[in-house]
Design a protein around this motif. Structure first.
Motif: not given
Length: 264
Positions: A75-101
């Protein structure tokens, strides 16, 4: 998410009929023609090429992104101006992330085949609980009261955000025919916008009936000059209700595009 590369075509609907009228004559039912749109690029923004985009959502001026792939789901928050991002959460390697709301200051994140939805506080970043569900998870959005989930079929399920139980569903149809591979979802002005996996099309769907009332044709929006061996399909719709901006991107695309629709 998926290694299959199936050619997907939206089918022309067959005439619908009902066995009514005098002497058994059938009566033709006219299905309204969906509106068709092309686009104008309003602005371009940089996007991290390592983002296998699965979910894309604006909330109070912040752009959030959920990424997929085993070992790369975040899960990331994005900076539109420069394309950088901050990782808010990371899933275990055994899980494949999908849609968010985001609903009531909680971020919901689906997983593909792991049958779990993670729920995070967007104020603290902490995970507050998990929900279990049946079937695959693909796209997720909200109307402010309920959640709406796609599972890769033609179905969109209405979900209670308090317990993640299904409270009904609609079948997405285009000219009367079901449309499979409904993927990432976004709620925009009372309609559900949905990426159709493996295509450059977005459907604008009536959430009450499932009927595709519009089709947005985005073929060619990412030029060949910006593609490489990692570039994948269109997937990602975010709507900023405060400014009426519509942003789209794709899996491992180097760009995010702000677009304006042009009715055909």
């Amino acid at each position: 998410m998926r290694n299959l590369r199936i050619l997907f075509l939206l089918l022309l609907a067959l005439p619908m009929a009902c066995g009514c009228g005098s002497k058994g004559r059938s009566k033709r039912i006219e299905i309204p023609e969906p509106d068709r749109y092309t686009y104008r690029i309003v602005k371009e923004y940089p996007h991290a090429r390592n983002a296998y985009t699965q979910g894309f959502v604006f909330h109070k001026g912040i752009l959030w992104e959920g990424t997929g792939e085993y070992g790369g789901s975040e899960i990331r928050t994005l900076n539109l101006n420069d394309g950088s991002y901050f990782t808010e959460a990371t899933l275990p390697d055994s899980e494949f992330g999908e849609g968010i709301t985001i609903h009531n200051n909680y971020l919901y994140q689906l997983t593909w085949t792991e049958n779990v939805c993670h729920v995070y506080s967007i104020e603290t970043g902490a995970k507050v609980r998990d929900f279990r569900y049946i079937g695959e998870g693909w796209g997720l959005t909200t109307d402010g009261e309920k959640l709406y989930l796609s599972d890769g079929s033609a179905k969109i399920f209405k979900i209670n955000p308090e317990n993640f139980r299904r409270e009904g569903s609609v079948t997405v149809t285009y000219k009367g025919q079901p449309v499979d591979y409904i993927n990432e979802l976004e709620w925009i002005e009372g309609k559900i916008w949905a990426n159709v996996y493996l295509t450059d099309q977005i459907l604008i769907i009536d959430p009450a009936t499932g009927r595709a009332e519009g089709v947005v044709e985005l073929e060619g929006i990412l030029p060949d000059s910006l593609r490489d061996e990692t570039t994948d399909v269109l997937n990602g719709i975010a709507y900023d209700a405060a400014t009426k901006r519509i942003l789209i991107t794709g899996k491992k695309w180097p760009k995010i595009y702000e677009i304006e629709l042009i009715k055909q």
